[in-house]
Design a protein around this motif. Structure first.
Motif, mmCIF file in Angstrom:
data_model
loop_
_atom_site.group_PDB
_atom_site.id
_atom_site.type_symbol
_atom_site.label_atom_id
_atom_site.label_comp_id
_atom_site.label_asym_id
_atom_site.label_seq_id
_atom_site.Cartn_x
_atom_site.Cartn_y
_atom_site.Cartn_z
ATOM 1 N N ALA A 242 0.835 -1.203 0.000
ATOM 2 C CA ALA A 242 0.000 0.000 0.000
ATOM 3 C C ALA A 242 0.866 1.248 0.000
ATOM 4 O O ALA A 242 0.585 2.222 -0.713
ATOM 5 N N ILE A 246 0.723 3.877 -3.077
ATOM 6 C CA ILE A 246 0.245 5.228 -2.773
ATOM 7 C C ILE A 246 1.365 6.249 -2.995
ATOM 8 O O ILE A 246 1.139 7.334 -3.545
ATOM 9 N N GLY A 258 5.491 7.110 0.787
ATOM 10 C CA GLY A 258 4.467 6.128 1.144
ATOM 11 C C GLY A 258 4.716 5.497 2.490
ATOM 12 O O GLY A 258 3.783 5.241 3.264
ATOM 13 N N VAL A 262 1.799 5.739 5.237
ATOM 14 C CA VAL A 262 0.983 4.551 5.533
ATOM 15 C C VAL A 262 1.436 3.829 6.793
ATOM 16 O O VAL A 262 0.747 3.897 7.815
ATOM 17 N N LEU A 295 -7.750 2.326 0.643
ATOM 18 C CA LEU A 295 -6.745 3.231 0.087
ATOM 19 C C LEU A 295 -6.103 2.639 -1.166
ATOM 20 O O LEU A 295 -5.908 3.339 -2.171
ATOM 21 N N ILE A 296 -5.771 1.351 -1.123
ATOM 22 C CA ILE A 296 -5.163 0.705 -2.286
ATOM 23 C C ILE A 296 -6.122 0.750 -3.471
ATOM 24 O O ILE A 296 -5.738 1.101 -4.596
ATOM 25 N N PHE A 299 -6.520 4.382 -4.877
ATOM 26 C CA PHE A 299 -5.366 4.857 -5.643
ATOM 27 C C PHE A 299 -5.212 4.096 -6.955
ATOM 28 O O PHE A 299 -4.851 4.688 -7.971
ATOM 29 N N GLY A 306 0.345 6.845 -8.306
ATOM 30 C CA GLY A 306 0.723 7.260 -6.970
ATOM 31 C C GLY A 306 0.895 8.765 -6.842
ATOM 32 O O GLY A 306 0.729 9.525 -7.798
ATOM 33 N N ILE A 307 1.234 9.211 -5.632
ATOM 34 C CA ILE A 307 1.391 10.645 -5.372
ATOM 35 C C ILE A 307 2.595 11.201 -6.135
ATOM 36 O O ILE A 307 2.528 12.274 -6.726
#
Length: 613
Positions: A242, A246, A258, A262, A295-296, A299, A306-307
């Motif tokens: 995750a 993310i 991440g 997380v 969340l997974i 995204f 991802g971010i």
């Protein structure tokens, strides 16, 4: 803020960031989905514990464990990294030889579950479910582990080690070797056909990621001074995945981000959720897992990159100095300089020693001798025998299901033959894998567009260049000074091909964003960058505008005049008429006839099988 709390956050952030960097190197860069990643972290933690602890007879012998050598710092941490890498070695055969993709991921997950059950229930070896306690902190005989200064120093060391791990994985990823890893991630079958040893690449990344995971586990255990198998369940790998997804798979800074968001940030946020005696005791931990799963999904659906997405690597011909080629390379008039389709370049890398001497004009360069292929009792190719001569463009035609693409795959080594032989330049290569045939100069393209979508056009071409000293694990670690000259020469050759085929304006565009015809061009150019002696083309004109198809045909004819040999499967008979001589006609897995298109049209069996209408 309480200093102990801040130290705790920093150490956990460093440990989780290291773990995410190792997983990102495997999953985000190399495409190895390792659902058993936590195994290596647990093994590293246990190793650090038993290397630091005294003999099990100490402290009243209330614990049973192997080892107990009471070794000084930093040996337990180094041992943790070594064992994490060594533990990964058996899994390389699972991932590299037997299973791939999702099947390998499931196999690693099952292995993680089984090993956790073994550790938990087999007490004589690892103290069972009780785990280990009273693990000595680093240098605790010389310093007070409870002092604030010691705690801050340990946090600083953990952060420094994390930074070194980041520089280590970045050096690998930003090298030609890292480019090969990303090519394997995007399409492993194509990477194999371009000379990449998939087993070697996957093994190296499993061991590298395992060593980083083991080191992170060793640091964590040294800090918390306990080791419990319950803390290393397979679900912990999901948390790390995750974080990587993310943060941004393929981006090492994204992996660190991440890890902060997380495993560290998410867990800390849950501490501030108000609790009540009326709520079930395990409700909050269960909701944490639900939230991580959501969340997974979110995204992957909304922002799969991802971010911090993996950055585009823009490569310009002027970026590297032509004078930077290493002094110990052969002159430009060596064997590689005379290969077809490659423009002269400053100090090009030497041709690999495995390559064979170029054949004489019109000498037989490739032969299929009684080649057969069965799929579950169905014979797709039935005893095919024919020859391809040097410097010719040979066509291979037939109706759908005739076995043309299957035959091409067997010639290239992508598919094994059921019986028969493949002879290449007088050498029996029937048992050679695809990557070794590619290194000998037998290179193929695929029926469907098979560009490396997340690599730029220039990177696609560079990924196929042989002889780059940076395209190995050792070369990557040696750094840019070691391989810069080879990269310069490869860029020059790639730029010449881009100019020749009219795609120089798209050099730094993602290959997956191009039109169908442009992607075909990229695939052909990439195959030419592999320095083929024989090029196997599987429907290169499919979906291509007629004008572009004719241009491709003209370029291939010019390359054949320069010494390249082409065997081309194609449905467009006008292309065969104009460019191919001879042409081999197949039907129902067998060769019907061979000759020019005019001669084939006069053969009744060929007309009935394929040419009617």
């Amino acid at each position: 803020m309480n200093s102990y709390y801040l130290i705790n956050l920093l150490i956990y952030a460093a440990v989780d960031a290291m773990a995410c960097l190792g997983l990102n190197q495997q999953f985000g860069v190399a495409g190895v989905t390792n659902f058993g990643f936590i195994i290596f972290q647990a093994a590293g933690g246990y190793t650090a514990a038993i290397l630091a602890m005294p003999n099990q007879s100490a402290n009243g012998a209330f614990q049973s464990y192997i080892g107990g050598w009471n070794l000084p710092f930093p040996i337990p941490w180094l041992g943790a990294a070594v064992v994490g890498g060594v533990i990964a070695l058996p899994f390389t055969f699972l991932v590299g030889r037997r299973l791939r993709g999702d099947f390998a991921a499931v196999g690693l997950l099952v292995a993680a579950v089984l090993l956790n059950l073994l550790v938990t229930n087999y007490r004589p070896l690892l103290n069972g479910d009780a785990g280990l306690s009273l693990i000595p902190a680093p240098l605790q005989g010389e310093f007070d582990p409870q002092s604030s200064g010691y705690q801050w120093a340990l946090a600083a060391v953990a952060i420094v080690v994390c930074a070194l791990v980041y520089l280590f994985v970045r050096r690998i990823t930003e090298s030609p070797y890292g480019r090969s890893l990303r090519a394997m991630r995007d399409n492993d079958r194509v990477a194999d056909s371009l000379g990449k040893n998939l087993l070697s690449l996957r093994s190296a990344m499993l061991v590298t990621g395992g060593a980083i995971a083991g080191l992170s586990g060793g640091i964590l255990v040294s800090y918390i001074t306990t080791w419990s198998p319950a803390a290393w369940g397979y679900a912990e790998t999901v948390v790390l995945f995750a974080a990587v997804i993310i943060g941004g798979a393929g981006n090492h800074l994204g992996a660190i981000l991440g890890a902060i968001l997380v495993p560290v940030g998410f867990e800390e946020v849950t501490r501030y959720i108000p609790t009540s005696n009326n709520l079930p005791p395990n409700l909050i931990p269960s909701l944490e897992w639900v939230a991580i799963g959501l969340l997974i999904v979110v995204f992957l659906w909304v922002r799969p990159q991802g971010i911090l997405p993996e950055r585009k690597r823009v490569i310009r011909p002027a970026a590297l100095s032509p004078e930077a080629s290493p002094p110990d390379r052969p002159p430009a008039d060596g064997p590689a300089a005379a290969r077809p389709g490659l423009a002269p370049a400053p100090a090009p890398p030497a041709a690999p020693a495995a390559r064979l001497a170029p054949p004489a004009d019109h000498e037989i360069v490739l032969q299929a001798v009684g080649v057969e292929r069965e799929f579950g009792g169905v014979r797709a190719v039935a005893g095919v025998s024919f020859s391809v001569r040097h410097g010719t463009m040979t066509g291979l035609i037939g109706p759908n299901g005739a076995g043309k693409s299957t035959l091409l795959a067997m010639l290239a080594g992508t598919l094994p033959v059921s019986s028969g032989r493949v002879i290449y330049q007088g050498q029996d290569v029937t048992r050679l894998p695809a990557y070794r045939r590619a290194r000998l100069g037998l290179v193929r393209t695929f029926q469907l567009a098979s560009e490396f979508k997340r690599l730029t056009v220039m990177e696609n071409l560079l990924s196929a260049a042989p002889g780059n000293r940076g395209d190995s694990f050792r070369g990557a670690l040696a750094g840019p000074r070691y391989w810069r000259g080879d990269e310069t020469a490869a860029i020059a050759r790639a730029q010449a091909l881009l100019t020749r085929f009219g795609l120089d304006g798209h050099a730094n565009s993602y290959a997956g964003d191009l039109s169908g015809g442009q992607r075909r061009l990229v695939e052909i150019m990439r195959a030419l960058m592999a320095e083929p002696r024989v090029l196997l083309l599987d429907e290169p004109m499919a979906g291509v505008h007629p004008n572009l198809a004719r241009r491709i045909g003209n370029e291939l004819a010019a390359l054949c005049a320069e010494g390249l040999t082409v065997l081309m499967v194609e449905h467009e008979l006008a292309i065969m008429d104009e460019f191919c001589d001879p042409v081999v006609a197949m039907a129902e897995g067998a060769v019907l006839a061979e000759g020019t298109m005019a001669e084939l049209r006069s053969r009744t069996e060929v007309v009935e099988a394929y040419l009617v209408g």
